[in-house]
Design a protein around this motif. Structure first.
Motif, PDB file in Angstrom:
ATOM      1  N   ASP A 119       0.851  -1.193   0.000  1.00 25.48           N
ATOM      2  CA  ASP A 119       0.000   0.000   0.000  1.00 25.48           C
ATOM      3  C   ASP A 119       0.886   1.241   0.000  1.00 25.48           C
ATOM      4  OD1 ASP A 119      -1.770   2.050   0.489  1.00 25.48           O
ATOM      5  OD2 ASP A 119      -2.555   1.202   2.348  1.00 25.48           O
ATOM      6  N   PRO A 120       0.808   2.079  -1.038  1.00 23.29           N
ATOM      7  CA  PRO A 120       1.668   3.255  -1.108  1.00 23.29           C
ATOM      8  C   PRO A 120       1.406   4.267   0.000  1.00 23.29           C
ATOM      9  CG  PRO A 120       0.054   3.301  -2.861  1.00 23.29           C
ATOM     10  CD  PRO A 120      -0.064   1.959  -2.193  1.00 23.29           C
ATOM     11  N   SER A 121       0.256   4.199   0.647  1.00 29.27           N
ATOM     12  CA  SER A 121      -0.012   5.150   1.722  1.00 29.27           C
ATOM     13  C   SER A 121       0.943   4.936   2.898  1.00 29.27           C
ATOM     14  CB  SER A 121      -1.469   5.063   2.189  1.00 29.27           C
ATOM     15  OG  SER A 121      -1.719   3.841   2.847  1.00 29.27           O
ATOM     16  N   LEU A 122       1.551   3.769   2.991  1.00 31.88           N
ATOM     17  CA  LEU A 122       2.525   3.507   4.054  1.00 31.88           C
ATOM     18  C   LEU A 122       3.710   4.460   3.977  1.00 31.88           C
ATOM     19  CD1 LEU A 122       2.609  -0.392   3.943  1.00 31.88           C
ATOM     20  CD2 LEU A 122       1.382   1.064   5.573  1.00 31.88           C
ATOM     21  N   PHE A 123       3.942   5.029   2.809  1.00 30.34           N
ATOM     22  CA  PHE A 123       5.095   5.898   2.608  1.00 30.34           C
ATOM     23  C   PHE A 123       4.718   7.372   2.563  1.00 30.34           C
ATOM     24  CE2 PHE A 123       6.055   1.714   1.082  1.00 30.34           C
ATOM     25  CZ  PHE A 123       7.247   1.457   1.717  1.00 30.34           C
ATOM     26  N   ALA A 124       3.466   7.680   2.885  1.00 27.92           N
ATOM     27  CA  ALA A 124       3.028   9.076   2.986  1.00 27.92           C
ATOM     28  C   ALA A 124       3.305   9.560   4.405  1.00 27.92           C
ATOM     29  CB  ALA A 124       1.543   9.182   2.662  1.00 27.92           C
ATOM     30  N   PHE A 158      -4.155   9.087   1.404  1.00 30.83           N
ATOM     31  CA  PHE A 158      -3.475   8.437   0.291  1.00 30.83           C
ATOM     32  C   PHE A 158      -3.687   6.932   0.255  1.00 30.83           C
ATOM     33  CE2 PHE A 158      -1.600  12.516   0.543  1.00 30.83           C
ATOM     34  CZ  PHE A 158      -1.495  12.873  -0.783  1.00 30.83           C
ATOM     35  N   SER A 159      -4.571   6.433   1.071  1.00 34.77           N
ATOM     36  CA  SER A 159      -4.893   5.015   1.000  1.00 34.77           C
ATOM     37  C   SER A 159      -5.614   4.758  -0.315  1.00 34.77           C
ATOM     38  CB  SER A 159      -5.754   4.603   2.191  1.00 34.77           C
ATOM     39  OG  SER A 159      -6.996   5.260   2.125  1.00 34.77           O
ATOM     40  N   GLU A 160      -5.639   3.525  -0.737  1.00 36.78           N
ATOM     41  CA  GLU A 160      -6.254   3.155  -2.023  1.00 36.78           C
ATOM     42  C   GLU A 160      -7.675   3.699  -2.161  1.00 36.78           C
ATOM     43  OE1 GLU A 160      -4.876   1.673  -4.673  1.00 36.78           O
ATOM     44  OE2 GLU A 160      -2.961   1.543  -3.636  1.00 36.78           O
ATOM     45  N   GLU A 161      -8.443   3.595  -1.105  1.00 31.30           N
ATOM     46  CA  GLU A 161      -9.851   4.006  -1.204  1.00 31.30           C
ATOM     47  C   GLU A 161     -10.054   5.516  -1.149  1.00 31.30           C
ATOM     48  OE1 GLU A 161      -8.871   2.895   3.028  1.00 31.30           O
ATOM     49  OE2 GLU A 161      -8.765   1.812   1.153  1.00 31.30           O
ATOM     50  N   ASN A 162      -9.075   6.270  -0.659  1.00 32.56           N
ATOM     51  CA  ASN A 162      -9.254   7.721  -0.511  1.00 32.56           C
ATOM     52  C   ASN A 162      -8.526   8.553  -1.559  1.00 32.56           C
ATOM     53  OD1 ASN A 162     -10.823   7.312   1.761  1.00 32.56           O
ATOM     54  ND2 ASN A 162      -9.071   7.415   3.142  1.00 32.56           N
ATOM     55  N   TYR A 163      -7.595   7.976  -2.292  1.00 30.42           N
ATOM     56  CA  TYR A 163      -6.822   8.754  -3.263  1.00 30.42           C
ATOM     57  C   TYR A 163      -7.703   9.086  -4.466  1.00 30.42           C
ATOM     58  CZ  TYR A 163      -3.402   9.847  -6.868  1.00 30.42           C
ATOM     59  OH  TYR A 163      -2.700  10.453  -7.879  1.00 30.42           O
ATOM     60  N   SER A 164      -7.719  10.357  -4.853  1.00 28.33           N
ATOM     61  CA  SER A 164      -8.570  10.764  -5.973  1.00 28.33           C
ATOM     62  C   SER A 164      -7.785  11.418  -7.108  1.00 28.33           C
ATOM     63  CB  SER A 164      -9.658  11.728  -5.484  1.00 28.33           C
ATOM     64  OG  SER A 164      -9.046  12.890  -4.942  1.00 28.33           O
ATOM     65  N   GLY A 165      -6.457  11.308  -7.071  1.00 27.48           N
ATOM     66  CA  GLY A 165      -5.648  11.915  -8.124  1.00 27.48           C
ATOM     67  C   GLY A 165      -5.558  11.027  -9.351  1.00 27.48           C
ATOM     68  N   SER A 166      -4.641  11.382 -10.244  1.00 26.36           N
ATOM     69  CA  SER A 166      -4.560  10.689 -11.529  1.00 26.36           C
ATOM     70  C   SER A 166      -3.340   9.785 -11.680  1.00 26.36           C
ATOM     71  CB  SER A 166      -4.553  11.723 -12.664  1.00 26.36           C
ATOM     72  OG  SER A 166      -3.401  12.549 -12.564  1.00 26.36           O
ATOM     73  N   PHE A 167      -2.444   9.730 -10.680  1.00 27.77           N
ATOM     74  CA  PHE A 167      -1.246   8.901 -10.839  1.00 27.77           C
ATOM     75  C   PHE A 167      -1.570   7.453 -10.505  1.00 27.77           C
ATOM     76  CE2 PHE A 167       2.758   6.919  -9.890  1.00 27.77           C
ATOM     77  CZ  PHE A 167       3.520   7.355 -10.949  1.00 27.77           C
ATOM     78  N   ARG A 202       1.617  10.550  -4.162  1.00 31.51           N
ATOM     79  CA  ARG A 202       1.188   9.237  -4.664  1.00 31.51           C
ATOM     80  C   ARG A 202       2.306   8.563  -5.466  1.00 31.51           C
ATOM     81  NH1 ARG A 202      -2.553   5.353  -3.631  1.00 31.51           N
ATOM     82  NH2 ARG A 202      -3.038   4.229  -5.510  1.00 31.51           N
ATOM     83  N   ALA A 203       2.964   9.324  -6.342  1.00 33.13           N
ATOM     84  CA  ALA A 203       4.061   8.754  -7.133  1.00 33.13           C
ATOM     85  C   ALA A 203       5.194   8.303  -6.220  1.00 33.13           C
ATOM     86  CB  ALA A 203       4.561   9.774  -8.149  1.00 33.13           C
ATOM     87  N   ARG A 204       5.555   9.127  -5.258  1.00 40.46           N
ATOM     88  CA  ARG A 204       6.617   8.766  -4.309  1.00 40.46           C
ATOM     89  C   ARG A 204       6.233   7.501  -3.538  1.00 40.46           C
ATOM     90  NH1 ARG A 204      10.770  11.449  -2.392  1.00 40.46           N
ATOM     91  NH2 ARG A 204      10.061  13.308  -3.495  1.00 40.46           N
ATOM     92  N   GLY A 205       4.985   7.447  -3.081  1.00 41.82           N
ATOM     93  CA  GLY A 205       4.533   6.279  -2.332  1.00 41.82           C
ATOM     94  C   GLY A 205       4.565   5.010  -3.157  1.00 41.82           C
ATOM     95  N   LEU A 206       4.117   5.090  -4.405  1.00 35.92           N
ATOM     96  CA  LEU A 206       4.137   3.899  -5.268  1.00 35.92           C
ATOM     97  C   LEU A 206       5.568   3.447  -5.558  1.00 35.92           C
ATOM     98  CD1 LEU A 206       1.222   4.546  -7.769  1.00 35.92           C
ATOM     99  CD2 LEU A 206       1.405   2.691  -6.118  1.00 35.92           C
ATOM    100  N   TYR A 207       6.468   4.402  -5.811  1.00 38.57           N
ATOM    101  CA  TYR A 207       7.865   4.038  -6.068  1.00 38.57           C
ATOM    102  C   TYR A 207       8.481   3.375  -4.834  1.00 38.57           C
ATOM    103  CZ  TYR A 207      12.844   4.409  -6.957  1.00 38.57           C
ATOM    104  OH  TYR A 207      14.176   4.112  -7.111  1.00 38.57           O
ATOM    105  N   LEU A 208       8.314   3.990  -3.673  1.00 37.52           N
ATOM    106  CA  LEU A 208       8.891   3.422  -2.453  1.00 37.52           C
ATOM    107  C   LEU A 208       8.254   2.087  -2.102  1.00 37.52           C
ATOM    108  CD1 LEU A 208       9.297   6.664  -0.329  1.00 37.52           C
ATOM    109  CD2 LEU A 208      11.074   5.391  -1.580  1.00 37.52           C
TER     110      LEU A 208
END
Length: 170
Positions: free
Chosen positions: A61-66, A74-83, A109-115
């Protein structure tokens, strides 16, 4: 050259992304080792994972890195951006960052997904080492970890989401 056995199983997709995820690389490595004659002597094993290249999908889960104070947003269910971790969305982030219009939500979001993707590789390395231990192959084990480069995320306006020769050397 110079090896008794060489298996190159990393093929690249059309956008340069690894087709074979780390979990499959591990499965193939272990299958090769299971077929190996244990009396054949010393073993040099080189394993390369390419999962930190795009797309960034097979991860935690990328929110772990927010940052803690905004993690829930930034959790999967709350993120509303386009990345979404695809090459296309990274290119969109790159263009927006260069133009000074990248939203903080897509940046985080991009940073979280990369990490998260790098964390995924770390877990896969751990799983491979555990399997080697279970097979009794760690008594005289030497592990060397290398990396050819990291990724500049959006810290530098001139080189957002770059690697290799494009990385800012300041």
């Amino acid at each position: 050259r110079g090896f008794r056995r060489y298996v190159d199983s990393v093929s690249m997709g059309g956008d340069g992304a690894p087709v074979i995820p780390a979990s499959e690389i591990n499965r193939r490595v272990l299958a090769e080792l299971d077929e190996r004659d244990p009396e054949s002597g010393d073993l040099f094993l080189f394993v390369e994972y390419g999962d930190a290249q795009l797309p960034w999908f097979d991860s935690a889960d990328p929110s772990l890195f927010a940052p803690d104070e905004i993690r829930a947003a930034f959790s999967e269910e709350n993120y509303s951006g386009s990345f979404d971790g695809s090459s296309e969305s990274l290119e969109r982030n790159r263009q927006l960052r260069t133009a000074g219009r990248l939203s903080i939500t897509d940046s985080i979001r991009a940073r979280g997904l990369y990490l998260a993707q790098v964390s995924w590789i770390d877990r896969q390395i751990g799983e491979l080492l555990s399997e080697l231990d279970a097979r009794g192959m760690t008594e005289d084990l030497l592990v060397v970890l290398t990396s050819d480069h990291g990724l500049v995320l959006d810290e530098v306006t001139e080189f957002p989401y770059a690697n290799g020769s494009l990385v800012d050397l300041r």
